[in-house]
Design a protein around this motif. Structure first.
Motif, short mmCIF file in Angstrom:
data_model
loop_
_atom_site.label_atom_id
_atom_site.label_comp_id
_atom_site.label_asym_id
_atom_site.label_seq_id
_atom_site.Cartn_x
_atom_site.Cartn_y
_atom_site.Cartn_z
N ARG A 1 52.64 27.19 -62.02
CA ARG A 1 52.15 25.87 -62.40
C ARG A 1 51.73 25.76 -63.86
O ARG A 1 51.88 24.73 -64.47
CB ARG A 1 50.99 25.48 -61.51
CG ARG A 1 51.42 25.28 -60.08
CD ARG A 1 50.28 24.84 -59.25
NE ARG A 1 49.30 25.92 -59.13
CZ ARG A 1 48.28 25.90 -58.32
NH1 ARG A 1 48.07 24.85 -57.57
NH2 ARG A 1 47.46 26.90 -58.26
N SER A 2 51.20 26.82 -64.45
CA SER A 2 50.68 26.71 -65.81
C SER A 2 51.72 26.98 -66.89
O SER A 2 51.43 26.84 -68.07
CB SER A 2 49.51 27.67 -65.99
OG SER A 2 49.94 29.00 -65.80
N HIS B 1 55.17 26.39 -69.20
CA HIS B 1 55.92 25.27 -69.76
C HIS B 1 57.40 25.52 -69.52
O HIS B 1 57.88 26.64 -69.69
CB HIS B 1 55.68 25.17 -71.27
CG HIS B 1 54.33 24.66 -71.61
ND1 HIS B 1 53.23 25.47 -71.73
CD2 HIS B 1 53.89 23.40 -71.86
CE1 HIS B 1 52.18 24.75 -72.05
NE2 HIS B 1 52.55 23.49 -72.13
N TYR B 2 58.13 24.47 -69.14
CA TYR B 2 59.55 24.57 -68.86
C TYR B 2 60.33 23.54 -69.67
O TYR B 2 59.93 22.38 -69.74
CB TYR B 2 59.84 24.32 -67.38
CG TYR B 2 59.32 25.41 -66.49
CD1 TYR B 2 60.06 26.56 -66.27
CD2 TYR B 2 58.09 25.29 -65.86
CE1 TYR B 2 59.58 27.58 -65.46
CE2 TYR B 2 57.61 26.29 -65.04
CZ TYR B 2 58.36 27.43 -64.84
OH TYR B 2 57.88 28.43 -64.04
N TYR C 1 57.90 20.45 -69.90
CA TYR C 1 57.06 20.00 -68.80
C TYR C 1 56.14 21.12 -68.34
O TYR C 1 56.54 22.28 -68.30
CB TYR C 1 57.96 19.56 -67.64
CG TYR C 1 57.23 19.23 -66.37
CD1 TYR C 1 56.57 18.02 -66.23
CD2 TYR C 1 57.19 20.12 -65.31
CE1 TYR C 1 55.89 17.70 -65.06
CE2 TYR C 1 56.53 19.81 -64.14
CZ TYR C 1 55.87 18.62 -64.03
OH TYR C 1 55.21 18.31 -62.88
N ARG C 2 54.91 20.77 -68.00
CA ARG C 2 53.96 21.71 -67.39
C ARG C 2 53.34 21.00 -66.20
O ARG C 2 52.92 19.85 -66.29
CB ARG C 2 52.88 22.12 -68.39
CG ARG C 2 51.88 23.08 -67.77
CD ARG C 2 50.95 23.65 -68.79
NE ARG C 2 50.13 22.60 -69.40
CZ ARG C 2 49.16 22.84 -70.25
NH1 ARG C 2 48.88 24.08 -70.61
NH2 ARG C 2 48.47 21.86 -70.77
N HIS C 3 53.26 21.70 -65.08
CA HIS C 3 52.78 21.07 -63.84
C HIS C 3 51.26 20.94 -63.79
O HIS C 3 50.74 19.90 -63.42
CB HIS C 3 53.28 21.86 -62.63
CG HIS C 3 52.96 21.19 -61.33
ND1 HIS C 3 53.63 20.06 -60.91
CD2 HIS C 3 52.03 21.47 -60.39
CE1 HIS C 3 53.13 19.69 -59.74
NE2 HIS C 3 52.17 20.52 -59.40
N THR C 4 50.53 22.01 -64.16
CA THR C 4 49.07 21.97 -64.08
C THR C 4 48.46 22.41 -65.40
O THR C 4 48.68 23.54 -65.78
CB THR C 4 48.54 22.88 -62.96
OG1 THR C 4 49.17 22.51 -61.74
CG2 THR C 4 47.06 22.79 -62.81
N ARG D 1 49.13 18.42 -65.61
CA ARG D 1 50.40 17.71 -65.76
C ARG D 1 50.57 17.23 -67.19
O ARG D 1 49.70 16.55 -67.74
CB ARG D 1 50.46 16.54 -64.80
CG ARG D 1 51.86 16.02 -64.62
CD ARG D 1 51.97 15.12 -63.43
NE ARG D 1 51.57 15.76 -62.19
CZ ARG D 1 52.38 16.32 -61.32
NH1 ARG D 1 53.66 16.34 -61.56
NH2 ARG D 1 51.93 16.84 -60.21
N SER E 1 64.33 25.58 -67.40
CA SER E 1 64.23 25.35 -65.95
C SER E 1 65.60 25.59 -65.32
O SER E 1 66.63 25.65 -66.00
CB SER E 1 63.78 23.93 -65.67
OG SER E 1 64.78 23.01 -66.07
#
Length: 65
Positions: free
Chosen positions: A2-3, A5-6, A31-34, A36, A54
């Motif tokens: 989650r932490s 970056h993609y 993009y980073r999920h957590t 967001r 990704s």
């Protein structure tokens, strides 16, 4: 994870969380999920954030024989 970056492909119109620039469908973004977060590639380069491609980005950019 989650932490992390993609580097990925934009699936719907959005804007960069740092500069407010427009991200159109089909463009590249980071993009980073957590927590967001979505960034344009220019902001990612200026911040020197380490990212990994990704699976979606790899499938789109795979070299075809």
């Amino acid at each position: 994870m989650r932490s992390r970056h993609y580097l990925t492909i934009v699936s719907r119109a959005a804007c960069c969380n740092r500069c407010g620039g427009s991200l159109r469908d089909g463009a590249e973004c980071v993009y980073r999920h957590t927590p967001r977060e979505i960034l344009c590639v220019a902001c990612d380069d200026s911040e020197q954030i380490h990212h990994r491609p990704s699976m979606r980005w790899e499938r789109r950019n795979r070299k075809r024989n």
